[in-house]
Design a protein around this motif. Structure first.
Motif, mmCIF file in Angstrom:
data_model
loop_
_atom_site.group_PDB
_atom_site.id
_atom_site.type_symbol
_atom_site.label_atom_id
_atom_site.label_comp_id
_atom_site.label_asym_id
_atom_site.label_seq_id
_atom_site.Cartn_x
_atom_site.Cartn_y
_atom_site.Cartn_z
ATOM 1 N N GLU A 3 0.846 -1.192 0.000
ATOM 2 C CA GLU A 3 0.000 0.000 0.000
ATOM 3 C C GLU A 3 0.880 1.239 0.000
ATOM 4 N N HIS A 5 0.658 5.377 0.394
ATOM 5 C CA HIS A 5 -0.297 6.398 0.830
ATOM 6 C C HIS A 5 0.379 7.741 1.031
ATOM 7 N N HIS A 6 -0.447 8.759 1.007
ATOM 8 C CA HIS A 6 -0.043 10.119 1.336
ATOM 9 C C HIS A 6 -0.992 10.596 2.425
ATOM 10 N N THR A 7 -0.814 11.801 2.916
ATOM 11 C CA THR A 7 -1.622 12.244 4.048
ATOM 12 C C THR A 7 -2.533 13.394 3.673
ATOM 13 N N GLU A 11 -4.425 13.031 10.395
ATOM 14 C CA GLU A 11 -3.322 12.087 10.423
ATOM 15 C C GLU A 11 -2.578 12.160 11.760
ATOM 16 N N TYR A 31 4.735 5.321 3.091
ATOM 17 C CA TYR A 31 4.322 6.731 3.083
ATOM 18 C C TYR A 31 5.241 7.513 2.144
ATOM 19 N N SER A 49 1.326 15.509 -0.078
ATOM 20 C CA SER A 49 0.503 15.332 1.114
ATOM 21 C C SER A 49 -0.042 16.670 1.615
ATOM 22 N N HIS A 101 -4.509 14.831 -1.575
ATOM 23 C CA HIS A 101 -5.719 14.869 -0.751
ATOM 24 C C HIS A 101 -6.689 15.896 -1.334
#
Length: 473
Positions: A3, A5-7, A11, A31, A49, A101
């Motif tokens: 996986e 992901h970014h934020t 968070e 990340y 992010s 996001h």
């Protein structure tokens, strides 16, 4: 399954800031950092992010734990240096997928804008003022031109197809065909893609076709996956009247009128459902058509999904083509590592304004080859820089839901490894202490039991019979 992901804006900011250049937050969960680019097989994935706030965008990253109410929010605001680093990535080394996001501001102009306002009527004012989404992400979209852009934040499922011709603003007038034609009167023919506003359609971009790929999207009940789009499932080819186009070139006095006739191609039934119309427009050369064998290569496909809740469209499965079945591992991107090294001096840990160079920083082949040799041609992230737990897992004890006290800056061995590789100093972080570097398997169970006993004894000794627990209110 790996996986990436970014934020966003909900968070664990302190732990993630220890990995601001990227790293594993758990086994198999990577990340990207404040901004990042990695490779997975043949697919190049980038991301940025946080969310955009104008008043913090040009500031340095001054937030330090324990956070105050203001820094608790500003810590996840996008900074100009992160966007600058992504712009330094050379366009010929195409980023296939971008993650953010925030939505790119104005991307709703290229999808079912009316349907979006029906689902989210409180977006109307921001849409009309062209203030919904991030202007920074729009700049990145038009600069990087990825094949796909995935976003979230607004908690609504939405699709859009953004043409990759001169999309320097988000005004509908720039999408008008007459403007495009008048700017290209003396030029040859090629095929571009333009979105069409279709009234009365709930989702004009539902039927998306990608060459050698397919998309599977859950329906509203989220009980099954549907809308699978098979390879080359394109409706009949765009109908371009070449005779009239030739007449338009021969008769310069009537060129403008003729080109309007050329672009009055009919929309097929499937194109009407998808909300995308293919148009033949003049171009200075056929380089674009030659480099992009498929029309879908000339657009960025935007997708945002809803919350993970019942009867919400929160899942989409995308199959991307790959020329190799091997080496499907998460790998460092040498150009991105070089960009981080070359721009590290722009990292600021206070509130002063960060002034960026006017020109983007170029990464040389010599710099990238030097890094490759230093890594012995091994770019596998999991092998080179694996996940290392820095704290024991959090456990609720005695039904106590109160949060633990804030922790000081602790560092992370993954960041230490990367900084040692790139030969750059800590600015936003601190080196990981020897106590933190211990593997969690070496933590003594006896010490853990002693801490539990001390905590219980201390709590019981401080109990007041008249005290009211706030959690019970």
């Amino acid at each position: 399954i790996t996986e990436i992901h970014h934020t966003g804006n909900h968070e664990a900011s302190q732990s993630l800031m220890e990995l601001h250049y990227g790293g594993w937050v758990a086994p198999k969960i990577y990340y990207l950092g404040n901004a990042g680019v990695v490779d997975f097989g043949d697919v190049r994935i980038g991301g940025i992010s946080g969310i955009f706030k104008k008043h913090d965008y040009n500031k340095g990253r001054h937030e330090r734990p324990p956070y105050c109410p203001s820094s608790l929010r500003s810590v996840y605001h996008v900074r100009n240096v992160d966007a600058y680093r992504l712009k330094c990535f050379q366009q010929q080394n195409k980023i296939n997928i971008m993650l953010s996001h925030d939505w790119p501001r104005g991307v709703y102009r290229y999808g079912d804008e009316r349907g979006l306002m029906r689902k989210k009527p409180y977006f109307r004012n921001e849409i009309e003022r062209n203030e919904l989404g991030s202007p920074v992400n729009w700049e990145l979209l038009t600069h990087i031109r990825p094949s796909w852009w995935f976003a979230a934040h607004l908690h609504v499922a939405f699709r859009a197809d953004v043409p990759n011709h001169n999309t320097n603003s988000t005004n509908k007038e720039e999408k008008d065909e007459s403007t495009l034609l008048n700017n290209n009167k003396e030029q040859k023919d090629t095929v571009m893609i333009e979105d069409v506003d279709v009234e009365g359609k709930k989702d004009p971009t539902t039927n998306i076709t990608v060459s050698s790929s397919s998309i599977m999207t859950t329906d509203q009940s989220c009980d099954k996956v549907e809308d699978k789009i098979e390879n080359n499932n394109v409706s009949s080819s765009p109908q371009i009247n070449t005779e009239k186009m030739q007449e338009a070139h021969n008769d310069s006095d009537q060129n403008e009128n003729k080109t309007e006739e050329i672009n009055s191609t009919s929309v097929t039934e499937e194109q009407d459902k998808s909300g995308t119309q293919f148009r033949g427009i003049p171009s200075s050369s056929c380089a674009t058509a030659n480099n992009n064998n498929d029309l879908t290569a000339q657009m960025t496909r935007f997708l945002s999904l809803d919350k993970c809740m019942p009867r919400r469209q929160y899942l989409s499965v995308l199959h991307l083509p790959s020329s190799s079945e091997n080496n499907r591992k998460l790998r460092y991107n040498l150009e991105w590592l070089t960009i981080l090294k070359n721009t590290h001096h722009l990292t600021v840990n206070d509130k002063r304004t960060v002034y960026l160079p006017r020109e983007t920083t170029t990464s040389t082949k010599e710099q990238m080859e030097a890094l490759r040799n230093k890594l012995n041609n091994n770019l596998d992230i999991e092998t080179l820089n694996p996940f290392v737990p820095t704290l024991p897992p959090h456990r609720l004890q005695n039904n106590n839901h109160r949060l633990p006290p804030p922790l000081p800056m602790m560092g992370n061995p993954q960041t230490d490894w990367m900084f040692n590789l790139l030969q750059i100093p800590h600015v936003l972080t601190v080196p990981c202490s020897s106590a933190v570097e211990k593997d969690k398997d070496e933590i003594s169970l006896e010490e853990e039991d002693d801490n539990k006993t001390k905590s219980t004894t201390s709590t019981q000794s401080m109990v007041d019979e008249n005290e009211i627990d706030l959690d019970d209110l």
